[in-house]
Design an enzyme around this catalytic site. Sequence first.
Site, mmCIF file in Angstrom:
data_model
loop_
_atom_site.group_PDB
_atom_site.id
_atom_site.type_symbol
_atom_site.label_atom_id
_atom_site.label_comp_id
_atom_site.label_asym_id
_atom_site.label_seq_id
_atom_site.Cartn_x
_atom_site.Cartn_y
_atom_site.Cartn_z
ATOM 1 N N LYS A 123 38.639 33.342 45.608
ATOM 2 C CA LYS A 123 40.077 33.268 45.878
ATOM 3 C C LYS A 123 40.335 32.445 47.135
ATOM 4 O O LYS A 123 41.141 31.509 47.131
ATOM 5 C CB LYS A 123 40.679 34.655 46.050
ATOM 6 C CG LYS A 123 42.186 34.639 46.272
ATOM 7 C CD LYS A 123 42.721 35.980 46.719
ATOM 8 C CE LYS A 123 42.517 36.180 48.212
ATOM 9 N NZ LYS A 123 43.251 37.347 48.756
ATOM 10 N N ASP A 142 45.059 36.713 43.327
ATOM 11 C CA ASP A 142 45.317 37.810 44.258
ATOM 12 C C ASP A 142 45.993 38.944 43.484
ATOM 13 O O ASP A 142 46.035 38.932 42.247
ATOM 14 C CB ASP A 142 46.170 37.345 45.439
ATOM 15 C CG ASP A 142 47.591 36.993 45.034
ATOM 16 O OD1 ASP A 142 47.899 36.984 43.826
ATOM 17 O OD2 ASP A 142 48.415 36.736 45.927
#
Length: 219
Positions: A123, A142
């Site tokens: 991420k 997320d």
Amino acid sequence: MLKDTACRIFSVLFNQYIREDTNLNFLEFDNPFQILIMTILSAQTTDRTVNSVKGRLFEAYPDPSSMADADISKIEEIIRPTGFYRAKSKNIRGASEMLVREYEGIVPDSMEELVKLPGVGRKTANIVLNHAYGIDAGIAVDTHVKRVSFRLGMTDNTSPDKIERDLTSLFPKEAWGKINFLLISHGRSVCDAKKPACDKCCIKELCRYYRENNSPDKE
């Protein structure tokens, strides 16, 4: 979900949330080092909170060398508002040390190298690559992206890595860099974690959650 449906959702969300002057970056940064550190700090807190510590943090430690040499207690003091500050301090100093030691103080521009840094997973690496270098290596997943993509029916997975694979298979690569922004924007403004505002949703007719919760047998 069919690719055609996914692209229709992308088009509607794009028109809803992006204008010519829209800033696609939720974090305020001036260079690759700053976005790297700020993304590490963004775990389990808000972008607003991370942005609020930016000035003090980078005035004290403007580059990897100064951050690597910092007293960790001083870093902790500055970033305390972001939460989990002890672990985050260890990671940002460790990442800075590795940048100095292995990369001549330059933030790498590849997924393979970025994920070697302490505190950096896919991420964070995706955000750094897209925001700092304009490279779309994948899609950052997320909590907002996870929730909204699942409700829409873009994925049936809960693992961020598997969700990312599902999303990258649905959208052309040139759209990857905007998917994170669009799903986060929609998650924050409409598709709330506790109670999504389906009545206000511009894509409800394309949404699995809406169909399942508004079918005749639910009445």
